[in-house]
Design a protein around this motif. Structure first.
Motif, mmCIF file in Angstrom:
data_model
loop_
_atom_site.group_PDB
_atom_site.id
_atom_site.type_symbol
_atom_site.label_atom_id
_atom_site.label_comp_id
_atom_site.label_asym_id
_atom_site.label_seq_id
_atom_site.Cartn_x
_atom_site.Cartn_y
_atom_site.Cartn_z
ATOM 1 N N PHE A 130 -12.605 23.778 -4.450
ATOM 2 C CA PHE A 130 -12.601 23.912 -2.989
ATOM 3 C C PHE A 130 -13.231 25.228 -2.533
ATOM 4 C CE2 PHE A 130 -8.824 26.209 -4.244
ATOM 5 C CZ PHE A 130 -8.751 27.270 -3.341
ATOM 6 N N ASP A 133 -16.534 25.172 -0.826
ATOM 7 C CA ASP A 133 -16.627 24.737 0.566
ATOM 8 C C ASP A 133 -16.842 25.897 1.521
ATOM 9 O OD1 ASP A 133 -16.177 22.198 -0.374
ATOM 10 O OD2 ASP A 133 -14.025 22.238 0.036
ATOM 11 N N SER A 136 -21.496 28.005 3.390
ATOM 12 C CA SER A 136 -21.958 27.107 4.449
ATOM 13 C C SER A 136 -23.382 26.621 4.182
ATOM 14 C CB SER A 136 -21.876 27.808 5.804
ATOM 15 O OG SER A 136 -22.789 28.888 5.857
ATOM 16 N N LEU A 304 -22.595 24.746 -7.135
ATOM 17 C CA LEU A 304 -22.945 24.243 -5.808
ATOM 18 C C LEU A 304 -24.165 23.331 -5.874
ATOM 19 C CD1 LEU A 304 -21.786 24.815 -2.942
ATOM 20 C CD2 LEU A 304 -23.664 26.412 -2.646
ATOM 21 N N LYS A 311 -23.342 14.447 -5.541
ATOM 22 C CA LYS A 311 -22.816 13.755 -4.365
ATOM 23 C C LYS A 311 -23.915 12.982 -3.641
ATOM 24 C CE LYS A 311 -18.802 16.665 -3.276
ATOM 25 N NZ LYS A 311 -18.209 17.593 -2.300
#
Length: 580
Positions: A130, A133, A136, A304, A311
């Motif tokens: 997490f 996240d 940005s 990242l 994804k």
């Protein structure tokens, strides 16, 4: 019995499948899948080899280190990965980050790989995914755009055949232009020709999907697609043949890669110390200290980049991935890669796209790619001697050019102009030091996020009673702001006014907020007015009741709160009339 139950649960088949995703798809593996995985693996392998050689140049390492870094990911990801499409290996961004931290020192690059892998694996085991996240989208885009410019311009010197150009970006720009008169004609011609061919083949591949292209046979389209997909390998082979031909006749007109180490890398632990040219031994602690912020930036950026790719293709191909399992796969790949002299790797968008488009059916396609890389190391290293550096530079420039996404700037300007601030800060700072650019961008984004938490929008309306609606949650940074608004608009005016606090957006409340509310209730009581809470969520109401706040009043709706205040004022006026 309890211990045995825990052990059985940890060793159950379902738990093993969670940690080893290969157990989920291997039992239903089909012959058709094998055919598609072989095709995809070979195609990606022919793309990986020239890119790995080129990216080693970006990392400032001998070209064989690119191949050392390109094969471990295929084996590990087959066991631990949850995406059928992702391919792990050296990338342009990780190569640039590696160079910015280790400065082209192979031993330190290998140790950096081990430390990055350990950090990534620990993050996976502690379920800390997490944390990603908090980086940005504007920060990511600012970094990738700056990295593309830095990497792309850094290859101009190889296109021109220039030597002794500093690596620091601003000095690199100055000396590249300063030394243009020293450019080698052979390198310039070959480099520009390779660029032109690569761009032409790229547009040909893009044009295959266009509706306005005249219809052609399926065989011809497949041939064009295959040639365009393997364009890097074809251009490198052709340029190497040209360089070999000129060199055979004694004309050394190209700057070539030169001698490389042949054979597979030895399997050994990464070095924990380093020896300088003057014989000085640098300890493990000193090396880690020299890594500085890069030891945090590289693992996080690797995670990242890879998870974003996983994804994206999972959404495109309609399946799900496990983000924490992806962290573990990357971490273990880097840990094991450090034993074969690899530098840090992550998911590659370009090679993953090729993998997906070729129709890969399982992560086993990565094994085929890894075998091709191993065969190249064992048998083809002498051939790599003649690869022109201008050709590798052309491959790199074409690979990073799509990363410069100018459309995103226009989109941010149109949607929310303030998002351009972390984008610009990250973009500009990255030209000074890459890791500082990311850290500065995250700091600016974090400050903006904290400001929004500390200064939530409060909509104030007058219904005889002031109704204050919190547009977002209420946490301890916002208590002073809320208290200031209530004091200035209700308590410190000539005639103090009651306030209805609409809390339907508030889902969590902490001790600092409770303390401030207790003080506000006391201030309202001293001035003979009311503070009424409306539309409290059950969890928040439970906390307020447990805090035993004196004078706490709450209603299910704003209208009920207004009626409560009207009734209170009527009672007070009636009591006054009776007294008179």
């Amino acid at each position: 019995c309890g211990v045995l139950t825990v052990v059985k649960r940890c060793c159950s088949y379902s738990t093993l499948k969670a940690w080893l995703p290969i157990l989920s798809w291997l039992p239903r593996y089909k012959l058709k899948w094998l055919q598609m995985d072989l095709l995809a693996g070979i195609t990606v392998g022919l793309t990986t080899v020239p890119q790995a050689l080129a990216y080693a140049e970006v990392a400032g390492l001998p070209v064989q280190y690119g191949l050392y870094s390109a094969f471990m990911g295929g084996f590990i990801y087959t066991l631990l990965g949850t995406s059928k499409d992702v391919t792990l290996g050296p990338t342009a961004i990780m190569s640039l980050l590696c160079f910015s931290v280790v400065g082209g020192q192979p031993h330190r690059a290998v140790l950096l790989t081990l430390l990055c892998g350990l950090i990534q694996a620990v993050m996976a085991l502690l379920r800390l995914g997490f944390l990603l996240d908090f980086i940005s989208f504007p920060v990511i885009k600012g970094f990738t755009c700056a990295a593309a410019v830095t990497i792309g311009f850094g290859q101009v010197k190889n296109i021109l055949g220039l030597k002794d150009v500093p690596h620091q970006f601003f000095l690199e720009v100055y000396y590249t232009f300063y030394k243009i008169p020293e450019a080698r004609i052979g390198d310039v011609v070959l480099g520009l020709l390779c660029l032109a061919v690569l761009v032409m083949l790229m547009f040909m591949k893009m044009g295959l999907g266009s509706e306005d292209v005249p219809p052609c046979s399926r065989l011809a389209r497949k041939l064009v697609w295959a040639v365009a997909t393997m364009r890097n390998a074809l251009v490198v082979v052709a340029a190497s043949l040209v360089a070999f031909s000129w060199d055979a006749y004694g004309h050394h007109v190209f700057t070539i890669t030169g001698k490389t180490s042949q054979g597979l890398p030895p399997f050994r632990p990464p070095p924990t110390s380093d020896t300088m040219a003057n014989g000085t031994v640098v300890s493990f602690g000193e090396i880690v200290e020299d890594f500085g912020g890069g030891l945090a930036v590289i693992p996080i950026m690797g995670l990242l980049e890879s998870i974003a790719i996983a994804k994206a293709f999972a959404s495109q191909n309609d399946y799900r991935i496990d983000a924490n399992q992806e962290l573990l796969a990357i971490g273990v790949t880097n840990i094991m890669g450090s034993f074969v002299s690899a530098y840090p790797v992550t998911g590659s968008f370009g090679r993953t796209a090729v993998n997906s488009q070729t129709g890969v059916c399982s992560p086993a396609g990565g094994i085929v790619t890894s075998v091709i890389v191993l065969l190249s190391l064992e048998f083809l290293m002498p051939v790599f001697y003649y690869i022109p550096k201008a050709c590798l530079a052309a491959v790199i420039i074409c690979a990073v050019a799509p990363m410069v996404d100018y459309h995103v700037v226009a989109n941010m300007w149109r949607i929310r102009k303030l998002d351009l601030l972390p984008f610009v800060v990250t973009f500009l700072m990255s030209f000074w030091q890459v890791q500082y650019g990311i850290i500065a961008g995250v700091a600016v984004s974090g400050a903006m996020l904290l400001y929004n938490m500390a200064r939530p929008q409060i909509k104030v309306s007058d219904h005889g009673v002031l109704v204050m609606e919190l547009s977002s949650g209420l946490s301890f940074p916002a208590t002073e702001h809320l208290s200031h608004i209530i004091h200035t608009q209700a308590l410190q005016v000539s005639l103090p006014r009651s306030v209805v606090l609409d809390c339907h957006h508030v889902s969590v409340i902490d001790y600092t907020v409770i303390s401030e509310l207790r003080d506000l209730l006391r201030q309202f009581k001293l001035r003979d007015v009311q503070l009424v809470f409306s539309r409290l969520q059950p969890s928040v109401l439970e906390v307020l009741l447990a805090a035993d706040l004196q004078g706490l009043r709450h209603t299910d709706s704003v209208e009920a709160a207004l009626q409560m205040d009207e009734h209170r004022r009527w009672l007070r006026s009636s009591v006054s009339e009776i007294a008179l």
